[in-house]
Structures are given as structure tokens and as C-alpha cells.
Design an enzyme around this catalytic site. Structure first.
Site, PDB file in Angstrom:
ATOM      1  N   PRO A 139       2.375  -1.415  -4.993  1.00 13.07           N
ATOM      2  CA  PRO A 139       2.600  -0.749  -3.794  1.00 13.07           C
ATOM      3  C   PRO A 139       4.280  -1.094  -2.840  1.00 13.07           C
ATOM      4  O   PRO A 139       3.254  -1.960  -1.878  1.00 13.07           O
ATOM      5  CB  PRO A 139       1.837  -1.403  -2.965  1.00 13.07           C
ATOM      6  CG  PRO A 139       0.815  -2.601  -3.500  1.00 13.07           C
ATOM      7  CD  PRO A 139       1.166  -2.396  -5.212  1.00 13.07           C
ATOM      8  N   CYS A 140       4.812  -0.593  -2.941  1.00 11.33           N
ATOM      9  CA  CYS A 140       6.161  -0.949  -2.535  1.00 11.33           C
ATOM     10  C   CYS A 140       6.001  -0.845  -0.981  1.00 11.33           C
ATOM     11  O   CYS A 140       6.886  -0.978   0.099  1.00 11.33           O
ATOM     12  CB  CYS A 140       6.963  -0.705  -2.888  1.00 11.33           C
ATOM     13  SG  CYS A 140       7.419   0.959  -3.512  1.00 11.33           S
TER      14      CYS A 140
END
Length: 159
Positions: A139-140
């Protein structure tokens, strides 16, 4: 003598609320999740891949597709599909750190760098996150600028 090894990468495109996503996997796990606007070429098909390798890669694609559908349906907040990203040692460390950010939480690039051991590497963390090949699952999108704004996001933002 140099030995060149090839890795079988199977791919599939799935529909999602953010548009079609192209998933790629090897026998070891998910290699990438690409957005429609991603300009990277798909890996060449290995015509000599064994049936066992293709089945193993396909099993990871099935798991990733199911988990992404559950995520978009709101019934999943964590992912447990096997991953097989390719990157530098620093990139791999940054992507591992991304997976420790809780669902519905955000941290700044500086905070992620601090968690990785050196708060001065916020820009390097940002560059590594920008090369994250497994978006959404890694989850950037949970990392924001120091002022809380979404910066450097490769996906599409709703207006």
C-alpha cells in the site's frame, strides 16, 4: 560460463473500480499489479514454461484477483497472497515497510524512512515507493507528504 535463467511470469487483467488492473505472477508469488496507464511492457511469454510452473503462477493470480475483489468490496483489509517483487535491496526494504502500515492509516515519507532506520532518507523512500510494482496490495497509497497531501501517486484520483 554464464547461465541465464528465465522466470515464467503469467499475467491476467481483471476489472476493478479503478479500471482494469494487470496482475503478473511467478511460481513464487505476485510480481506486479499494474494500472491501465502503466507503460511498462508485459514480460515475454516463455513458450518453454512447464505446465507446473504455469499452474503455480496461475494459483497466485487467482489468489490475488480474489483478494483484490474482496478489498474493493470492503470485506478485506489485509492481503496474504505470496509476493515476488523485483527491486534493489533498499526498494525491497521500503516495500516491506509499506506492508506494516495499517489499513485506513497514513504515514509520511519521513516517518516511513524513520521506521526503516534513517529519517533523512525520505526522498529515497519516495523514489522506492514510486517504483512499487505491487500497488494496492503493497500500500504505497498510505504514504503522504509531510503536509498530509497525496504526492507522487501513480493511480487515478477522483475529483
Amino acid at each position: 560460463m554464464t547461465t541465464i535463467t528465465t522466470t515464467t511470469v503469467a499475467s491476467r487483467t481483471i476489472d476493478s473500480p479503478v479500471g482494469p488492473l494487470t496482475l503478473g505472477a511467478t511460481t513464487r508469488g505476485l510480481r506486479f499489479v499494474w494500472w491501465p496507464q502503466d507503460s511498462r511492457p508485459l514480460p515475454a511469454v516463455d513458450d518453454n514454461a512447464s505446465e507446473r510452473d504455469v499452474e503455480a503462477a496461475s494459483a497466485h493470480l487467482d489468489a490475488a484477483a480474489t483478494q483484490l475483489r474482496e478489498y474493493f468490496d470492503g470485506t478485506r483489509t489485509t492481503f496474504d497472497v505470496a509476493l515476488d517483487p523485483v527491486g534493489t535491496e533498499f526498494q525491497l526494504a521500503a516495500w516491506t515497510a509499506l506492508r506494516t502500515i495499517d489499513f485506513a492509516s497514513t504515514v509520511s515519507y519521513g516517518e516511513q524512512a524513520r521506521r526503516m532506520g534513517d529519517a533523512r532518507k525520505a526522498r529515497a523512500v519516495g523514489a522506492a515507493n514510486g517504483r512499487n510494482p505491487i500497488s494496492i496490495i503493497v500500500p504505497c497509497h498510505r504514504v503522504v507528504g509531510a503536509d498530509g497531501s497525496l504526492t507522487g501517486f501513480a493511480g487515478v484520483l477522483s475529483t
